[in-house]
Structures are given as C-alpha cells and as structure tokens.
Design a protein around this motif. Sequence first.
Motif, PDB file in Angstrom:
ATOM      1  N   THR A 194     -15.686 -11.927 -12.008  1.00 33.82           N
ATOM      2  CA  THR A 194     -14.519 -11.751 -11.130  1.00 33.82           C
ATOM      3  C   THR A 194     -14.208 -10.275 -10.940  1.00 33.82           C
ATOM      4  O   THR A 194     -13.912  -9.822  -9.825  1.00 33.82           O
ATOM      5  CB  THR A 194     -13.291 -12.460 -11.726  1.00 33.82           C
ATOM      6  N   GLN A 204     -16.842  -8.719  -8.543  1.00 33.02           N
ATOM      7  CA  GLN A 204     -16.603  -9.040  -7.142  1.00 33.02           C
ATOM      8  C   GLN A 204     -15.410  -8.260  -6.587  1.00 33.02           C
ATOM      9  O   GLN A 204     -15.430  -7.785  -5.449  1.00 33.02           O
ATOM     10  CB  GLN A 204     -16.374 -10.546  -6.974  1.00 33.02           C
ATOM     11  N   SER A 205     -14.372  -8.133  -7.395  1.00 35.02           N
ATOM     12  CA  SER A 205     -13.177  -7.389  -6.966  1.00 35.02           C
ATOM     13  C   SER A 205     -13.508  -5.921  -6.742  1.00 35.02           C
ATOM     14  O   SER A 205     -13.091  -5.310  -5.745  1.00 35.02           O
ATOM     15  CB  SER A 205     -12.065  -7.517  -8.010  1.00 35.02           C
ATOM     16  N   LEU A 215     -16.501  -4.602  -6.181  1.00 36.73           N
ATOM     17  CA  LEU A 215     -17.408  -4.487  -5.040  1.00 36.73           C
ATOM     18  C   LEU A 215     -16.623  -4.500  -3.731  1.00 36.73           C
ATOM     19  O   LEU A 215     -16.912  -3.725  -2.809  1.00 36.73           O
ATOM     20  CB  LEU A 215     -18.417  -5.632  -5.067  1.00 36.73           C
ATOM     21  N   GLN A 216     -15.603  -5.360  -3.649  1.00 37.59           N
ATOM     22  CA  GLN A 216     -14.786  -5.429  -2.446  1.00 37.59           C
ATOM     23  C   GLN A 216     -14.009  -4.133  -2.236  1.00 37.59           C
ATOM     24  O   GLN A 216     -13.941  -3.601  -1.119  1.00 37.59           O
ATOM     25  CB  GLN A 216     -13.809  -6.605  -2.541  1.00 37.59           C
ATOM     26  N   ILE A 217     -13.431  -3.590  -3.299  1.00 41.96           N
ATOM     27  CA  ILE A 217     -12.660  -2.339  -3.192  1.00 41.96           C
ATOM     28  C   ILE A 217     -13.561  -1.195  -2.749  1.00 41.96           C
ATOM     29  O   ILE A 217     -13.221  -0.430  -1.844  1.00 41.96           O
ATOM     30  CB  ILE A 217     -11.995  -2.007  -4.543  1.00 41.96           C
ATOM     31  N   SER A 241     -16.420  -1.344  -1.212  1.00 41.61           N
ATOM     32  CA  SER A 241     -16.911  -1.570   0.148  1.00 41.61           C
ATOM     33  C   SER A 241     -15.852  -1.184   1.173  1.00 41.61           C
ATOM     34  O   SER A 241     -16.149  -0.598   2.213  1.00 41.61           O
ATOM     35  CB  SER A 241     -17.300  -3.035   0.334  1.00 41.61           C
ATOM     36  N   ASP A 242     -14.590  -1.503   0.859  1.00 39.12           N
ATOM     37  CA  ASP A 242     -13.496  -1.192   1.784  1.00 39.12           C
ATOM     38  C   ASP A 242     -13.265   0.305   1.918  1.00 39.12           C
ATOM     39  O   ASP A 242     -12.812   0.791   2.957  1.00 39.12           O
ATOM     40  CB  ASP A 242     -12.196  -1.850   1.308  1.00 39.12           C
ATOM     41  N   ARG A 248      -5.621  -7.931  -9.312  1.00 40.09           N
ATOM     42  CA  ARG A 248      -6.547  -9.051  -9.158  1.00 40.09           C
ATOM     43  C   ARG A 248      -6.388 -10.087 -10.276  1.00 40.09           C
ATOM     44  O   ARG A 248      -6.510 -11.281 -10.042  1.00 40.09           O
ATOM     45  CB  ARG A 248      -7.995  -8.543  -9.101  1.00 40.09           C
TER      46      ARG A 248
END
Length: 408
Positions: free
Chosen positions: A302, A305-306, A308-310, A312-313, A390
């Motif tokens: 988890t 994934q969190s 990776l999202q940050i 990427s943004d 998160r």
Amino acid sequence: MTSLMKVGELAKQTKLSIRTLHYYDEIGLLSPSHRNEIGHRLYSDQDIIRLQQIMSLRQLGFSLKEVHECLESPDFSLPNVINLHRARLQEQVTLSHALLDRLNAIATDLETTQSVAVENLIEVMEAITMSEQYFTPEQQAVLEERFRQEETDWTDLLSKAQTEMSKGTDLNSHAVRSLAKQWLWSMKSLIGGDAKIYESMMRMYQQAGPEAASWGTMDSATFDYILKAVSFLFLAEHTNLRIDTAKIFTPETEQVIRLGKDAIRQIKFGVFGTEGMLLGLLAEGTSPAAKVLTAAGGSFETARQSILQILSDTASSEGNHVDSQAPQQPAEQGMSEPTELPFAPRAKLVIELALEQAQQFGQSHIAPEHLLLAILQEGGGVATHVLRERFGLDLAHLEQQLRSVMSR
C-alpha cells in the motif's frame, strides 16, 4: 542660440558630475543631441532645458524612473508634477504620524518603567525610520505585522546564533545547520513571496547594512555568521556527499536502506528520500520500528502504490511533498538504472536527527527505531505524508507507541 556645450562645461555649470551625465545618457534620460567628429558629447539648448527639468524633479524627491516617465509622458505638465509631489508629501506625513505614535508609546513606557534600555530603543527607532525610506506604508504595515507574529522565534534564533558563534561551533554541525534552516524559513515567512518586498529589503541591506535591514535586531557579525551557515547548508544539500553508512548505521539499518533503495529503483525514481526509508522499514519487517508500523496498519505494498502515485504526480513539476528539491524524472523503459542513489536533502537531515536520537539513548549507531523517530520528528517528507494521509495515522500517537516499545 548658444553654441553647443561639452559635457565637462555642462557639469561645471550645473554642479553635476561628468559621471552622472554619462549615466543619464546610458539610461536614456538625457542623451546629447550632437557629438563631434571624435564622439564627444555636445549638448544643445533643448538638452539643457531637459536637464533643468530633470534636476527640478529630482529636487522634489522623484526617482530617476519617475522623472523619465514624467518627461516622456505627453500629459507632462507643471500641475501634474505638483500633484505628484503633493501625493509624495502626504505619504511622508503619514509616515511621520506613524513614527510619532511609536515615539509617544515609547515615552509612555519610559514614564511607567525604568527597566527600558533607552539606547536600544533609539537604535530601533533609527532602524524603523530608515526602513521607511525603502518600504511603502502598505509594505511597512505588512512587515511589522509579520515581524510581530514571529518576534519570539526571531529573538530565539538570534540568541542561539550568537551563542554558537561565541562557542566557535563548526558551521557544518547539526546545530548550526538547524539555525540556518530556521533563518531561511523566517525570511521566507517575512517576505511572504512578495517580490517587491524582497527587492526593497535587498536594497535596504545593500545600502544601509544588516542592522537596518533587521530593524536593529542583528549586528553585522551575527549576520555574516548566519550567511556563512546558510552557504555551508546550501553546499551540503546540493552536492552528492557520500554518507559512510558503516560508521553510523547498525547492520539492521543498513539492511533497511538497501531494501529501500531497491524499492525506489523498481519504481524508477532517481533519488532516495524519506519515502525510500519508509519502504525499507516495511520491507525489512522484523525490527521494532517495522512491527510498530505494521501494527498501526502500514503495509509495504500500500505504501509503495501511494508513493508511486505521489512521485508520478510530481515528477514533471516541483511538488509539495517530494523530498528532493528538484524531483528526478522516472527512468524511461530501456534506460539503465543508477547504480547508486543519492540521498535527498531531507533524507540527510533525517539521518542527522536519527543520530541525535541514538545518542540520546546512549548509542553510537542508528537503529531502525531511531530512523523512524527522526522521520516523525522531521515531519515534512513523503513518508509522513503517506502515514498521515494514506494510512490515517496520528503521528504523535505513533511516536508514543514506538518510544514505549523502545523503553521495554
């Protein structure tokens, strides 16, 4: 019509320097209408009339930029000049009233208490008066309000800086680096992103010195010391200095860092920050720090994934949470991955804080628990964002749980 006048003759008649007349020419304020065969400036009657207008406007207190705007304006007229001067005088009257109010307040304080250092008050008043030469009334009001809000912290900062300076503390020490960071944040808060205030403050510092630019609160020696500290901080944070982990990490912490770097390489990010430390702690899984995180609801996948999202943004622009000051673009498919990930500035700070935590527990090496304590103490990185936003954790409560486990 009189004969054309050379620059030296004009300077002598007007009491201006030749350098000033050359400068007026360079900025397009007064360019001579003629030049002789070898390029010497020659001024006509119309040039001399324009110079007289410039000198008159300057005597009224107009800046060179304002003088140029007046003379180039098709609406330029004597009534306009008078109205502009009246407006400027009104500003000065307003400033004088404000200064009078301050003096009245100080006079009242002096009548009711005998513990006030009069010399210090005079220095402060001189600094305030000088600052009003550089800032508009609106800027002055904003700065005074911000300074009032930060006055306690500012006083504490100066006291600590003078203490470290008197002790001869190494500029590369954590104590002085912390002071440099505190000073930078104080200045950012004071300026508040206002370019005009920044420009006025820099002009005030360059022309009047640090005493005036700090409203009489900082002498030149303290200011120079803090600037040197900031310079060393900048060099430390913007050069990829290798950290000898074997000297400061326990084997368990070295394993946490290795696992964290592996995880960061897998998501193809080029710098190691607190997000990598968090992933390493969760991947290691056996240390007290890892068990506290797991018991609180944290999981490696988890968190991965969190993060990776940050990343990427924020990869294409400077984000609010990324630990490096210049986020690295994720590697494209087929590109070789870096063999060694540099520590982000915030990660270096966390390591310094972790070493302090270890020393407080009487230990010379950083264990995973010290690393997690430092992440929570620093509180501004991607790791704490993930834990708070998160996973919905209370960071203060998480720290209490960790310290409870460490005290057993």
